[in-house]
Scaffold this active site. Structure first.
Site, mmCIF file in Angstrom:
data_model
loop_
_atom_site.group_PDB
_atom_site.id
_atom_site.type_symbol
_atom_site.label_atom_id
_atom_site.label_comp_id
_atom_site.label_asym_id
_atom_site.label_seq_id
_atom_site.Cartn_x
_atom_site.Cartn_y
_atom_site.Cartn_z
ATOM 1 N N LYS A 164 1.872 0.712 14.837
ATOM 2 C CA LYS A 164 1.318 1.977 14.346
ATOM 3 C C LYS A 164 1.545 3.093 15.367
ATOM 4 C CE LYS A 164 -2.083 0.166 11.011
ATOM 5 N NZ LYS A 164 -1.435 0.425 9.733
ATOM 6 N N SER A 174 -7.092 -0.748 7.649
ATOM 7 C CA SER A 174 -8.367 -1.245 7.103
ATOM 8 C C SER A 174 -9.318 -1.602 8.221
ATOM 9 C CB SER A 174 -8.184 -2.516 6.295
ATOM 10 O OG SER A 174 -7.081 -2.454 5.488
ATOM 11 N N HIS A 209 -8.102 5.885 3.782
ATOM 12 C CA HIS A 209 -8.112 4.451 3.454
ATOM 13 C C HIS A 209 -8.127 4.239 1.943
ATOM 14 C CE1 HIS A 209 -10.462 0.414 3.582
ATOM 15 N NE2 HIS A 209 -9.173 0.198 3.595
ATOM 16 N N GLU A 238 -0.531 -3.976 10.107
ATOM 17 C CA GLU A 238 -1.830 -3.741 10.763
ATOM 18 C C GLU A 238 -1.711 -4.161 12.229
ATOM 19 O OE1 GLU A 238 -4.039 -2.027 9.618
ATOM 20 O OE2 GLU A 238 -6.073 -2.782 9.825
ATOM 21 N N ASP A 251 10.755 3.051 5.380
ATOM 22 C CA ASP A 251 10.493 1.688 5.867
ATOM 23 C C ASP A 251 11.564 1.360 6.905
ATOM 24 O OD1 ASP A 251 9.936 -1.263 6.007
ATOM 25 O OD2 ASP A 251 8.565 -0.735 4.377
ATOM 26 N N MET A 269 0.823 -1.216 0.000
ATOM 27 C CA MET A 269 0.000 0.000 0.000
ATOM 28 C C MET A 269 0.859 1.269 0.000
ATOM 29 S SD MET A 269 -2.957 -1.247 -0.274
ATOM 30 C CE MET A 269 -4.063 0.131 -0.048
ATOM 31 N N ASN A 291 -15.569 -1.781 3.658
ATOM 32 C CA ASN A 291 -15.327 -3.139 4.144
ATOM 33 C C ASN A 291 -16.493 -3.662 4.981
ATOM 34 O OD1 ASN A 291 -12.908 -3.437 2.871
ATOM 35 N ND2 ASN A 291 -11.670 -2.752 4.613
ATOM 36 N N VAL A 328 2.045 0.973 7.669
ATOM 37 C CA VAL A 328 2.888 -0.096 8.220
ATOM 38 C C VAL A 328 1.991 -1.273 8.580
ATOM 39 C CG1 VAL A 328 4.669 1.509 9.035
ATOM 40 C CG2 VAL A 328 2.803 0.873 10.573
HETATM 41 P P1 NAD Z 1 2.705 -4.767 3.773
HETATM 42 O O1 NAD Z 1 3.046 -5.832 4.730
HETATM 43 O O2 NAD Z 1 2.830 -5.023 2.322
HETATM 44 O O3 NAD Z 1 3.589 -3.482 4.099
HETATM 45 C C1 NAD Z 1 3.845 -3.001 5.368
HETATM 46 C C2 NAD Z 1 5.208 -2.350 5.336
HETATM 47 O O4 NAD Z 1 5.423 -1.655 6.546
HETATM 48 C C3 NAD Z 1 6.357 -3.341 5.175
HETATM 49 O O5 NAD Z 1 7.168 -2.962 4.096
HETATM 50 C C4 NAD Z 1 7.100 -3.229 6.495
HETATM 51 O O6 NAD Z 1 8.494 -3.433 6.361
HETATM 52 C C5 NAD Z 1 6.783 -1.801 6.891
HETATM 53 N N1 NAD Z 1 6.961 -1.572 8.321
HETATM 54 C C6 NAD Z 1 6.600 -2.350 9.351
HETATM 55 N N2 NAD Z 1 6.953 -1.780 10.520
HETATM 56 C C7 NAD Z 1 7.538 -0.612 10.208
HETATM 57 C C8 NAD Z 1 8.120 0.431 10.991
HETATM 58 N N3 NAD Z 1 8.152 0.373 12.317
HETATM 59 N N4 NAD Z 1 8.636 1.496 10.349
HETATM 60 C C9 NAD Z 1 8.594 1.567 8.993
HETATM 61 N N5 NAD Z 1 8.082 0.597 8.227
HETATM 62 C C10 NAD Z 1 7.554 -0.471 8.822
HETATM 63 O O7 NAD Z 1 1.224 -4.313 4.135
HETATM 64 P P2 NAD Z 1 0.156 -3.548 3.236
HETATM 65 O O8 NAD Z 1 -0.717 -4.528 2.585
HETATM 66 O O9 NAD Z 1 0.857 -2.531 2.441
HETATM 67 O O10 NAD Z 1 -0.737 -2.841 4.353
HETATM 68 C C11 NAD Z 1 -0.286 -1.732 5.061
HETATM 69 C C12 NAD Z 1 -1.449 -1.080 5.782
HETATM 70 O O11 NAD Z 1 -2.475 -0.758 4.830
HETATM 71 C C13 NAD Z 1 -2.131 -1.944 6.804
HETATM 72 O O12 NAD Z 1 -2.563 -1.115 7.858
HETATM 73 C C14 NAD Z 1 -3.329 -2.502 6.072
HETATM 74 O O13 NAD Z 1 -4.387 -2.840 6.920
HETATM 75 C C15 NAD Z 1 -3.697 -1.336 5.217
HETATM 76 N N6 NAD Z 1 -4.464 -1.655 4.009
HETATM 77 C C16 NAD Z 1 -4.166 -2.746 3.276
HETATM 78 C C17 NAD Z 1 -4.888 -3.012 2.128
HETATM 79 C C18 NAD Z 1 -4.552 -4.204 1.277
HETATM 80 O O14 NAD Z 1 -5.343 -4.538 0.391
HETATM 81 N N7 NAD Z 1 -3.421 -4.824 1.474
HETATM 82 C C19 NAD Z 1 -5.920 -2.160 1.741
HETATM 83 C C20 NAD Z 1 -6.194 -1.036 2.504
HETATM 84 C C21 NAD Z 1 -5.458 -0.793 3.643
#
Ligand code: NAD
Length: 732
Positions: A421, A443, A464, A416, A357, A338, A514, A414
């Site tokens: 967070k 989400s 979102h 979920e 990251d 995302m 959702n 980051v």
């Molecule tokens: P992901 O696992 O692909 O990415 C998360 C990233 O955050 C990773 O690259 C990780 O290394 C990084 N990270 C973790 N801890 C960290 C920190 N302390 N500092 C900096 N970086 C850090 O996850 P995603 O699918 O991209 O989802 C991210 C967020 O978006 C979540 O909250 C999720 O609920 C939300 N979201 C996801 C979707 C989806 O379809 N995947 C849709 C809407 C919202």
């Protein structure tokens, strides 16, 4: 100041230039039509005028019809709106036909004044229909320009003669991508598709148009269908080749639309019936079908949601009155799927981005996502090397939070996880300027809970996105309990900058999208557990006009994500948790490693290349198919009602505050049957009374089908959602 200007040069070439004052794009109004008519009359009557160039005073030619015009004609017509719409459509036909005949002697087919359309940029809808009525179309080779007839995408079809003219120019089969799919074509592709005759350098456009007018002969000014012995390219319906085309087209349209889009059927009928009669009668047939589509509730609902309301939301209908909050420097925390997508859309919109990251490698990987998308764009000729360098140059990938200094908006994406967070919120806020807004892309986690980690909860908000970020047009903005207007305005201005469509909702479990989509998936899974034939579930959904059935959808979003959400929801809800039956199926699938598309195994089976090969045969072994199956209507009612009742509850509880957002958000966010205009439009179509009746019929299936109090109240009072909550009702 008028919408069109008229001038005649020393060589006797008249120019009608479309230039609607105060707008960046020309759109056609009733007054505009009348003006063009007068100008054409003037040019044809003036012996000093040798020919006409129709062009635009703007960089583009036209965006199409102002759809508010159609809505107002209907509204003003009183007893007989169909007659008023038909009369309006026919008056448009007469004007364009006058332009097309251009004073020609009907017997000798001689003496017409040549008319050329010089198209400097994008040209859509009625703009293209005007161009098609001209004798020649010359388009500037402008890489950003496209031409087409996208009416079908908002529930209409080209009713300004475009259907009849274009199908007669290239044949029904060749016209299909433009007419039936609403494809907009770049200049060279448009030439190949016969939409334009010439593509020239932009600075040559007017000179070439004039040159053509002065050199044109009588033969250049007679349309093929006005000539004796004309035959439809590809064959008319009574010709063996034409017959094949129409049979195939019918099947194709029905396969693609499941018969739920009245405009697609009407378009085909207009082409088919029109091909059997002379041109002017064909235009009348086209006008009748167009009127029938305009009078269809599905078309008005689609126009309202996909055009009028979508545009109103994009223009800030629900933006608080706060000074401009344009984002200049954006921080993105988490460069995963995302975060990387958010960084890309922002950088692409000209915003400077700091992408953070936990490791440099992960941050770089996030940035390379942009590179990949830009490379794809370059391959398709849409992105130049300079543009790629510019966009990538705006993204700084790093692990250093100090780089966030000067950011006026941060979006965290980051893991979920509440703790992770909270940590990144504190780290970012330590370096952010006082006025910066902090947004979370969560989400599932409540915004108001996440805001507890913030020193400035008033400046904390949910933004979102949907996946994939570069493709999905909806952004859901979530106000937490403490969120102030300035943060909402910031989020809305950001969404405007990245050219997506926003809805603003209040904080509650799963927000809006959702909250509605999860019950849809769950209902599908629940039916599998009950022994309903899985193919019946999937086809019932497709026949309702949903792009994917619930089982395919959970395969796409992944079954382990479903398991994760189920576990978290169960933990939060305790004994009130209603979805045990669903979990039994989900967890069993997860245990078997059937995690969906990403595992090449889920409710569907897949080949090695990831193509779906059909529903997984093993399903019946785990959840035997019952001997007695429900009828199609019952399955459809269940799939539809679980979603729309959730939308009504969201409105009742104040999560949604505007039904326009509920409708637009549903179509753009999860592909809710677009033909219906969205859940509230659908309910208005069937009526609250009927909806309550359907709920009562499903009462035995569980409390989720209990009609919300609001719906019952509306049924008693005979109200509709747009009548009670629409903008007109609000203004009253
Ligand atoms: P992901 O696992 O692909 O990415 C998360 C990233 O955050 C990773 O690259 C990780 O290394 C990084 N990270 C973790 N801890 C960290 C920190 N302390 N500092 C900096 N970086 C850090 O996850 P995603 O699918 O991209 O989802 C991210 C967020 O978006 C979540 O909250 C999720 O609920 C939300 N979201 C996801 C979707 C989806 O379809 N995947 C849709 C809407 C919202």
């Amino acid at each position: 100041m008028t919408d069109f200007t008229y001038s005649v040069d020393a060589d006797g070439v008249a120019t009608i230039a479309w230039d609607v004052p105060g707008k960046s794009m020309n759109v056609m109004s009733r007054e505009g039509f009348a003006l063009v008519s007068d100008m054409v009359d003037g040019a044809l009557a003036d012996p000093a005028v040798k020919g006409i160039v129709v062009t635009s005073g703007k960089k583009d030619f036209a965006g199409g019809m102002d759809l508010n015009v159609l809505a107002s004609i209907r509204a003003e017509a009183g007893e007989n709106p169909a007659q008023a719409l038909f009369d309006f459509t026919m008056s448009g036909h007469r004007i364009l036909r006058k332009l097309e005949r251009a004073g020609m002697d009907p017997k000798t087919l001689k003496g017409a004044k040549p008319v050329v359309c010089a198209i400097p940029g994008t040209c859509a809808g009625i703009g293209t229909e005007i161009a098609l009525a001209c004798h020649r179309r010359i388009m500037a080779d402008n890489p950003r320009a496209k031409i087409g007839l996208p009416e079908i995408l908002v529930g209409l079809f080209p009713g300004g003669g475009g259907t009849t003219r274009y199908s007669r120019m290239v044949g029904a089969m060749a016209a299909a991508p433009v007419l039936l799919e609403g494809k907009m074509l770049e200049p060279k592709a448009a030439k190949a598709a016969g939409l334009v005759d010439e593509v020239v350098a932009p600075d040559q456009l007017l000179a070439r148009a004039k040159e053509w007018v002065l050199a044109a002969t009588d033969a250049d000014t007679v349309k093929p269908w006005d000539q004796k012995g004309w035959k439809m390219p590809g064959g008319a319906p009574y010709h063996p080749a034409g017959f094949m085309t129409f049979v195939g087209a019918n099947a194709m349209v029905l396969g693609k639309t499941q018969g739920v889009y009245p405009a697609a059927k009407a378009l085909l009928a207009a082409v088919y019936e029109g091909a059997l009669v002379p041109f002017d009668t064909a235009l009348t047939i086209e006008a009748r079908w167009f009127t029938s589509v305009l009078m269809n509730p599905s078309s008005s609902a689609m126009i309202r949601s996909l055009f009028l309301n979508k545009e109103a939301l994009e223009k800030g209908a629900n933006r608080p009155q706060v000074a401009d909050q344009t984002v200049r420097k954006l921080g993105v925390l988490g460069a995963g799927m995302m975060g990387a997508g958010i960084a890309y859309v922002a950088a692409n919109a000209g915003i400077e981005v700091v992408l953070i990251d936990a490791t440099q490698e992960a941050a770089d990987r996030g940035k390379s996502h942009s590179e990949g998308l830009l490379d794809k764009g370059m391959k398709r000729g849409k992105v130049t090397a300079a543009k790629k360098a510019e966009v990538l140059g705006r993204i700084t990938a790093t692990t250093d939070y100090a780089a966030l200094a000067g950011c006026d908006l941060v979006v965290e994406a980051v893991f979920e996880d509440m703790k992770v967070k909270a940590e990144v919120t504190a780290k970012a806020e330590a370096v952010l300027p006082e006025g910066a807004i902090f947004a979370t892309n969560t989400s599932t986690l409540p915004i108001s809970d996440l805001a507890k980690a913030s020193r400035r909860p008033a400046q904390f908000i949910g933004i979102h996105f949907f996946s994939p970020v570069d493709k999905m047009m909806l952004v859901e903005i979530i106000r937490g309990r403490g969120t102030r207007d300035v943060a909402v305005a910031k989020a809305l201005d950001f969404v405007r900058q990245i050219r997506k469509t926003p809805i603003v909702v209040n904080d509650a479990r799963f927000f809006y999208a959702n909250r509605c989509i999860i019950p849809y998936i769950n209902e599908g899974i629940r039916m599998v557990a009950e022994g309903v034939e899985p193919a019946l579930v999937e086809n019932a959904a497709r026949l309702l006009g949903f792009p994917v059935g619930p089982l395919q959808l959970v395969d796409e979003t992944s079954i382990d994500l479903g398991v994760k959400i189920a576990k978290a929801t169960r933990a939060a809800m305790g004994a009130a948790y209603p979805d045990e039956a669903v979990d039994a199926v989900l967890f069993a699938m997860a245990d078997k490693g059937r995690l969906g598309r990403k595992a090449n195994a889920g409710f569907y089976a897949y080949d090695e290349k990831g193509g779906r090969t059909g529903l997984w045969e093993g399903l019946a072994g785990l959840w035997p198919v019952a001997a007695a199956q429900p009828d199609l209507a019952e399955v459809q009612h269940r799939l539809m009602l679980v979603q729309v009742l959730e939308a009504v509850r969201a409105l009742e509880e104040g999560v949604l505050t505007d039904i326009r957002e509920g409708d637009v958000g549903a179509i753009l966010g999860w592909g809710f049957a677009p033909w219906s205009g969205g859940p509230f439009s659908w309910l208005d179509m069937i009526g609250a009374g009927k909806a309550v009746e359907v709920c009562e019929g499903l009462a035995g299936k569980g409390a989720r089908f209990a009609a919300p109090e609001l719906l019952r109240d509306m049924a008693t009072k005979g109200q509709s959602f747009y009548g009670r909550f629409g903008t007109d009702a609000r203004a009253a």
